[in-house]
Scaffold this motif. Structure first.
Motif, PDB file in Angstrom:
ATOM      1  N   GLN A   1       0.838  -1.200   0.000  1.00 51.30           N
ATOM      2  CA  GLN A   1       0.000   0.000   0.000  1.00 51.30           C
ATOM      3  C   GLN A   1       0.874   1.251   0.000  1.00 51.30           C
ATOM      4  OE1 GLN A   1      -3.019  -0.038   3.020  1.00 51.30           O
ATOM      5  NE2 GLN A   1      -4.161   1.651   2.104  1.00 51.30           N
ATOM      6  N   HIS A   2       0.513   2.214  -0.846  1.00 55.41           N
ATOM      7  CA  HIS A   2       1.231   3.484  -1.000  1.00 55.41           C
ATOM      8  C   HIS A   2       2.684   3.285  -1.446  1.00 55.41           C
ATOM      9  CE1 HIS A   2      -2.262   5.350   0.660  1.00 55.41           C
ATOM     10  NE2 HIS A   2      -2.112   4.772   1.855  1.00 55.41           N
ATOM     11  N   VAL A   3       2.886   2.221  -2.218  1.00 52.52           N
ATOM     12  CA  VAL A   3       4.208   1.956  -2.793  1.00 52.52           C
ATOM     13  C   VAL A   3       4.088   1.968  -4.314  1.00 52.52           C
ATOM     14  CG1 VAL A   3       6.091   0.278  -3.042  1.00 52.52           C
ATOM     15  CG2 VAL A   3       4.976   0.608  -0.815  1.00 52.52           C
ATOM     16  N   ARG A   4       4.921   2.744  -4.961  1.00 52.58           N
ATOM     17  CA  ARG A   4       5.007   2.725  -6.421  1.00 52.58           C
ATOM     18  C   ARG A   4       6.002   1.638  -6.810  1.00 52.58           C
ATOM     19  NH1 ARG A   4       6.466   9.032  -6.254  1.00 52.58           N
ATOM     20  NH2 ARG A   4       4.383   9.971  -6.074  1.00 52.58           N
ATOM     21  N   ALA A   5       5.495   0.626  -7.482  1.00 54.32           N
ATOM     22  CA  ALA A   5       6.353  -0.519  -7.788  1.00 54.32           C
ATOM     23  C   ALA A   5       7.337  -0.207  -8.908  1.00 54.32           C
ATOM     24  CB  ALA A   5       5.492  -1.708  -8.181  1.00 54.32           C
ATOM     25  N   ARG A   6       8.490  -0.776  -8.796  1.00 54.98           N
ATOM     26  CA  ARG A   6       9.496  -0.658  -9.854  1.00 54.98           C
ATOM     27  C   ARG A   6       8.901  -1.145 -11.186  1.00 54.98           C
ATOM     28  NH1 ARG A   6      13.151  -4.042 -12.406  1.00 54.98           N
ATOM     29  NH2 ARG A   6      15.143  -3.078 -13.003  1.00 54.98           N
ATOM     30  N   GLY A   7       9.041  -0.309 -12.218  1.00 53.60           N
ATOM     31  CA  GLY A   7       8.547  -0.673 -13.538  1.00 53.60           C
ATOM     32  C   GLY A   7       7.049  -0.567 -13.703  1.00 53.60           C
ATOM     33  N   SER A   8       6.342   0.038 -12.738  1.00 50.57           N
ATOM     34  CA  SER A   8       4.878   0.134 -12.846  1.00 50.57           C
ATOM     35  C   SER A   8       4.459   1.124 -13.927  1.00 50.57           C
ATOM     36  CB  SER A   8       4.269   0.526 -11.504  1.00 50.57           C
ATOM     37  OG  SER A   8       4.831   1.747 -11.030  1.00 50.57           O
ATOM     38  N   ASP A   9       5.345   2.017 -14.333  1.00 48.30           N
ATOM     39  CA  ASP A   9       5.067   2.940 -15.442  1.00 48.30           C
ATOM     40  C   ASP A   9       5.443   2.268 -16.756  1.00 48.30           C
ATOM     41  OD1 ASP A   9       4.601   5.050 -17.099  1.00 48.30           O
ATOM     42  OD2 ASP A   9       5.889   6.469 -16.058  1.00 48.30           O
ATOM     43  N   VAL A  10       6.726   2.004 -16.944  1.00 47.22           N
ATOM     44  CA  VAL A  10       7.200   1.244 -18.107  1.00 47.22           C
ATOM     45  C   VAL A  10       8.340   0.341 -17.667  1.00 47.22           C
ATOM     46  CG1 VAL A  10       6.513   2.812 -19.965  1.00 47.22           C
ATOM     47  CG2 VAL A  10       8.686   3.192 -18.766  1.00 47.22           C
ATOM     48  N   GLN A  11       8.439  -0.806 -18.329  1.00 49.97           N
ATOM     49  CA  GLN A  11       9.485  -1.776 -18.015  1.00 49.97           C
ATOM     50  C   GLN A  11      10.655  -1.609 -18.974  1.00 49.97           C
ATOM     51  OE1 GLN A  11       9.659  -4.139 -15.665  1.00 49.97           O
ATOM     52  NE2 GLN A  11       7.580  -4.241 -14.829  1.00 49.97           N
ATOM     53  N   ALA A  12      11.843  -1.887 -18.504  1.00 52.36           N
ATOM     54  CA  ALA A  12      13.025  -1.870 -19.364  1.00 52.36           C
ATOM     55  C   ALA A  12      12.808  -2.811 -20.540  1.00 52.36           C
ATOM     56  CB  ALA A  12      14.260  -2.277 -18.570  1.00 52.36           C
ATOM     57  N   GLY A  13      13.137  -2.336 -21.740  1.00 55.03           N
ATOM     58  CA  GLY A  13      12.966  -3.135 -22.949  1.00 55.03           C
ATOM     59  C   GLY A  13      11.666  -2.891 -23.670  1.00 55.03           C
ATOM     60  N   GLU A  14      10.689  -2.257 -23.004  1.00 64.33           N
ATOM     61  CA  GLU A  14       9.435  -1.935 -23.670  1.00 64.33           C
ATOM     62  C   GLU A  14       9.629  -0.771 -24.637  1.00 64.33           C
ATOM     63  OE1 GLU A  14       6.167  -3.229 -20.246  1.00 64.33           O
ATOM     64  OE2 GLU A  14       6.525  -1.110 -20.685  1.00 64.33           O
ATOM     65  N   ARG A  15       8.697  -0.630 -25.574  1.00 60.84           N
ATOM     66  CA  ARG A  15       8.755   0.501 -26.499  1.00 60.84           C
ATOM     67  C   ARG A  15       8.104   1.705 -25.848  1.00 60.84           C
ATOM     68  NH1 ARG A  15       6.204  -0.347 -32.318  1.00 60.84           N
ATOM     69  NH2 ARG A  15       4.303  -0.461 -31.042  1.00 60.84           N
ATOM     70  N   ALA A  16       8.881   2.765 -25.703  1.00 55.93           N
ATOM     71  CA  ALA A  16       8.361   3.985 -25.097  1.00 55.93           C
ATOM     72  C   ALA A  16       7.585   4.801 -26.113  1.00 55.93           C
ATOM     73  CB  ALA A  16       9.507   4.815 -24.512  1.00 55.93           C
ATOM     74  N   LEU A  17       8.161   5.003 -27.286  1.00 57.10           N
ATOM     75  CA  LEU A  17       7.532   5.772 -28.362  1.00 57.10           C
ATOM     76  C   LEU A  17       7.842   5.078 -29.677  1.00 57.10           C
ATOM     77  CD1 LEU A  17       8.557   9.393 -27.268  1.00 57.10           C
ATOM     78  CD2 LEU A  17       6.278   8.371 -27.050  1.00 57.10           C
ATOM     79  N   GLU A  18       6.912   5.139 -30.620  1.00 57.48           N
ATOM     80  CA  GLU A  18       7.131   4.500 -31.912  1.00 57.48           C
ATOM     81  C   GLU A  18       7.455   5.534 -32.980  1.00 57.48           C
ATOM     82  OE1 GLU A  18       2.441   4.175 -33.325  1.00 57.48           O
ATOM     83  OE2 GLU A  18       3.574   2.374 -32.783  1.00 57.48           O
ATOM     84  N   ALA A  19       8.137   5.084 -34.012  1.00 56.55           N
ATOM     85  CA  ALA A  19       8.470   5.957 -35.135  1.00 56.55           C
ATOM     86  C   ALA A  19       7.189   6.545 -35.703  1.00 56.55           C
ATOM     87  CB  ALA A  19       9.209   5.156 -36.199  1.00 56.55           C
ATOM     88  N   GLY A  20       7.268   7.833 -36.068  1.00 51.45           N
ATOM     89  CA  GLY A  20       6.099   8.532 -36.583  1.00 51.45           C
ATOM     90  C   GLY A  20       5.417   9.401 -35.551  1.00 51.45           C
ATOM     91  N   THR A  21       5.842   9.286 -34.285  1.00 54.83           N
ATOM     92  CA  THR A  21       5.257  10.093 -33.218  1.00 54.83           C
ATOM     93  C   THR A  21       5.717  11.538 -33.326  1.00 54.83           C
ATOM     94  OG1 THR A  21       5.200   8.200 -31.715  1.00 54.83           O
ATOM     95  CG2 THR A  21       5.072  10.388 -30.711  1.00 54.83           C
ATOM     96  N   VAL A  22       4.774  12.478 -33.230  1.00 49.71           N
ATOM     97  CA  VAL A  22       5.129  13.896 -33.153  1.00 49.71           C
ATOM     98  C   VAL A  22       5.463  14.204 -31.694  1.00 49.71           C
ATOM     99  CG1 VAL A  22       4.351  16.261 -33.528  1.00 49.71           C
ATOM    100  CG2 VAL A  22       3.593  14.451 -35.073  1.00 49.71           C
ATOM    101  N   LEU A  23       6.621  14.793 -31.475  1.00 48.71           N
ATOM    102  CA  LEU A  23       7.111  15.000 -30.112  1.00 48.71           C
ATOM    103  C   LEU A  23       6.546  16.286 -29.513  1.00 48.71           C
ATOM    104  CD1 LEU A  23      10.834  13.898 -30.526  1.00 48.71           C
ATOM    105  CD2 LEU A  23       8.865  12.542 -29.784  1.00 48.71           C
ATOM    106  N   GLY A  24       5.557  16.110 -28.640  1.00 46.80           N
ATOM    107  CA  GLY A  24       5.023  17.221 -27.866  1.00 46.80           C
ATOM    108  C   GLY A  24       5.578  17.211 -26.462  1.00 46.80           C
ATOM    109  N   PRO A  25       5.110  18.102 -25.588  1.00 54.79           N
ATOM    110  CA  PRO A  25       5.639  18.162 -24.221  1.00 54.79           C
ATOM    111  C   PRO A  25       5.595  16.840 -23.461  1.00 54.79           C
ATOM    112  CG  PRO A  25       4.375  20.133 -24.703  1.00 54.79           C
ATOM    113  CD  PRO A  25       4.192  19.221 -25.873  1.00 54.79           C
ATOM    114  N   PRO A  26       4.493  16.060 -23.489  1.00 58.66           N
ATOM    115  CA  PRO A  26       4.515  14.792 -22.747  1.00 58.66           C
ATOM    116  C   PRO A  26       5.549  13.803 -23.282  1.00 58.66           C
ATOM    117  CG  PRO A  26       2.255  15.429 -23.271  1.00 58.66           C
ATOM    118  CD  PRO A  26       3.159  16.312 -24.078  1.00 58.66           C
ATOM    119  N   GLN A  27       5.724  13.776 -24.605  1.00 64.63           N
ATOM    120  CA  GLN A  27       6.706  12.855 -25.191  1.00 64.63           C
ATOM    121  C   GLN A  27       8.134  13.294 -24.854  1.00 64.63           C
ATOM    122  OE1 GLN A  27       4.114  14.234 -27.121  1.00 64.63           O
ATOM    123  NE2 GLN A  27       2.864  12.422 -26.742  1.00 64.63           N
TER     124      GLN A  27
END
Length: 442
Positions: free
Chosen positions: A165-191
C-alpha cells in the motif's frame, strides 16, 4: 521553345482539378532527411525510430506518500484506541541510497519518492499517525529530536495497512525493454518528458521544415506604417507565416516585394539558403503586373535540369491561379499562391499545409473533415465545374453555417470561420438542410 516554357503553356491550357494539383505537389515533395536533435530542439518534430526503455520507470520501489515504511504484520489491527507503537530507526529521503533495513517492530520515516527500504512492505501516511517523535500534531513530519543518524524515537500508528500500500512498484510505469515511443510520433511536451525520464538526451527525428513566405505587390504597406492612398496593408504574409507555424514549420516572413521581376527573383534566390519550401502570394494571374509569373516562368532555362515553375489554372473557387515547381540547385519546392487574402489562405490550407506535413514525414497530411448539415436562410449557389470552398462555422454536432459571402477579398469573415464548406464541382445549388463535407481548420 524551352521545356520549362512548354510546361508553363501546358499548365495554363489544362484546367487542373484540386485533386490533380495536390497529387502533383505531394508526388514531388519528399520527407526531410533525419537528424539527431537535443530534446527541446526536437519538439514538434517527427520521430524516425522506435525508442525503447533502457531502465524501468520508476527504477526502484518508492513511496507515494510522506509517512512511515513498515511491515504489514506490525500494524495489523492498529486503531485509534490501540495504536501500533513502533521504533523509528531513521529517515529515508528522496535521492538517498536507502541504507536502512526495517525489522520487526520498526519503522523508517520516509518521504514521497524515496526508495522503500529493505524489510518494509508498505507505507502508512503520516496522517494515520501521531506524527512520531513526541507530542507534535498529527500529520507533522518535523522531528522534535533526532540522532546524528537521523530521526529516532517512536511513532503511534492508528490504522492497519495492506501489502504494497502506497508503494510505487518498480517498472509500474514502463518496463526496461518496452517501447516507449514508436516511429512517426510527433514529439510534444509529454513525449519530451518521457524521453527525459528514461534518460534520452537526444533523439533522431525529421526536422521541422523551414518555410519562407513572401508577399508581392507595390501596393502593400507593412502594418504599423502610415497607409497612403491607393495602398493596402500586407496581411497575406502574416497570415501564411502564422499558418506555416501552425502546421509545424519553422516559418520566416519576408517583407512585401514590389512589382519588379528582378527584385523578386533576387529576393527568392537570397532566401534559398534557409528554405526547405518557398511560398509566394500574389502575381500569378494574367494581369500586366503579375510579377511572380514574369520572374519565374522561365527559371528552368537557367537553373539546373529539373527545376522550373509551372503556372496553372485550377477548377476551384477561390484560388483558380496557382504555381508550383522547384528552384535553385537543391530543387527547393516553391508554391505560388494568388494574392487575394481568402484565395491565398484557402490555397495554403489545401496545398501548402499538406506539403509541409509531407516534409515532416507525417503519414496523414490532411486536415480532418466531417459531414455537416447546411444551416442558412436560402440556397447556396456555386459555379458549375468548379469546387467551391466557402467559409463556415461548424458547431461540432453536425451543423455548419456559412460566414460572409463568396468574395475572395472578405478577410473579416475568414477570421470568424472554423471550417471550409466544400461544394463539389458538379453542384450549382445547395439547399438549406443538405449535407456537405467541411474541412475543419481548428
Amino acid at each position: 521553345m524551352s521545356s520549362s516554357t512548354t510546361e508553363a503553356v501546358t499548365g495554363q491550357a489544362h484546367l487542373w482539378s484540386v485533386t490533380e494539383h495536390l497529387e502533383d505537389i505531394l508526388g514531388a515533395v519528399h520527407p526531410l532527411e533525419p537528424i539527431e536533435l537535443q530534446l527541446l530542439d526536437a519538439q514538434g518534430c517527427v520521430l524516425v525510430e522506435d525508442v525503447t526503455v533502457p531502465v524501468s520507470l520508476p527504477p526502484f520501489d518508492n513511496s507515494s506518500m510522506d509517512g512511515y515504511a513498515v511491515r504489514v504484520a506490525d500494524v495489523a489491527g492498529a486503531s485509534e484506541e490501540f495504536p501500533a507503537v513502533l521504533e523509528v530507526i531513521g529517515d529515508v529521503a528522496a535521492g538517498s541510497a536507502g541504507d536502512l533495513t526495517v525489522g520487526a517492530g520498526q519503522a523508517a520515516r520516509i518521504m514521497t519518492g524515496a526508495p522503500l527500504p529493505p524489510g518494509a512492505e508498505c507505507v502508512v501516511p503520516v496522517e494515520w499517525t501521531d506524527g512520531g517523535l513526541g507530542e507534535g500534531p498529527v500529520g507533522s513530519m518535523t522531528p522534535h529530536s533526532a540522532s546524528p543518524e537521523g530521526a529516532t524515537g517512536e511513532v503511534r500508528i492508528h490504522r492497519p495497512a495492506t501489502d504494497r500500500q502506497h508503494v510505487r512498484a518498480r517498472g509500474s510505469d514502463v518496463q526496461a525493454g518496452e517501447r516507449a515511443l514508436e516511429a512517426g510520433t510527433v514529439l510534444g511536451p509529454p513525449q519530451i518528458g518521457l524521453l527525459a525520464a528514461i534518460g534520452r538526451g537526444s533523439v533522431r527525428v525529421r526536422p521541422r521544415p523551414r518555410v519562407v513566405v513572401m508577399s508581392t505587390g507595390s501596393e502593400l504597406t507593412q502594418p504599423g506604417e502610415e497607409l497612403a492612398e491607393g495602398r493596402i496593408y500586407d496581411s497575406n504574409s502574416f497570415a501564411l507565416t502564422a499558418a506555416a507555424r501552425d502546421a509545424g514549420a519553422i516559418a520566416y516572413r519576408v517583407g512585401a516585394v514590389a512589382d519588379d521581376a528582378e527584385t523578386l527573383r533576387s529576393t527568392i534566390e537570397d532566401q534559398l539558403i534557409r528554405a526547405d519550401l518557398l511560398v509566394t502570394t500574389g502575381g500569378v494571374s494574367v494581369g500586366a503586373y503579375d510579377v511572380v509569373k514574369e520572374a519565374l516562368e522561365h527559371v528552368g532555362d537557367e537553373d539546373e535540369a529539373g527545376s522550373g515553375i509551372e503556372f496553372r489554372k485550377l477548377a476551384m473557387q477561390p484560388g483558380k491561379p496557382q504555381g508550383f515547381g522547384s528552384i535553385g540547385p537543391d530543387h527547393t519546392p516553391l508554391l505560388a499562391l494568388p494574392g487575394n487574402p481568402v484565395s491565398s489562405y484557402v490555397s495554403f490550407e489545401l496545398f501548402v499545409r499538406p506539403a509541409i506535413r509531407a516534409l515532416m514525414g507525417l503519414e496523414d497530411v490532411h486536415r480532418p473533415t466531417a459531414r455537416a448539415e447546411l444551416s442558412c436562410d436560402k440556397p447556396l449557389t456555386s459555379p458549375g465545374g468548379k469546387r467551391q470552398f466557402l467559409r463556415g462555422r461548424y458547431d461540432g454536432e453536425g451543423t455548419v453555417t456559412p460566414v460572409g459571402g463568396a468574395g475572395s477579398h472578405l478577410i473579416a469573415a475568414l477570421a470568424h470561420a472554423n471550417c471550409l464548406i466544400v461544394v463539389p464541382e458538379d453542384t450549382t445549388e445547395v439547399a438549406p438542410g443538405a449535407e456537405l463535407d467541411v474541412v475543419l481548420l481548428g
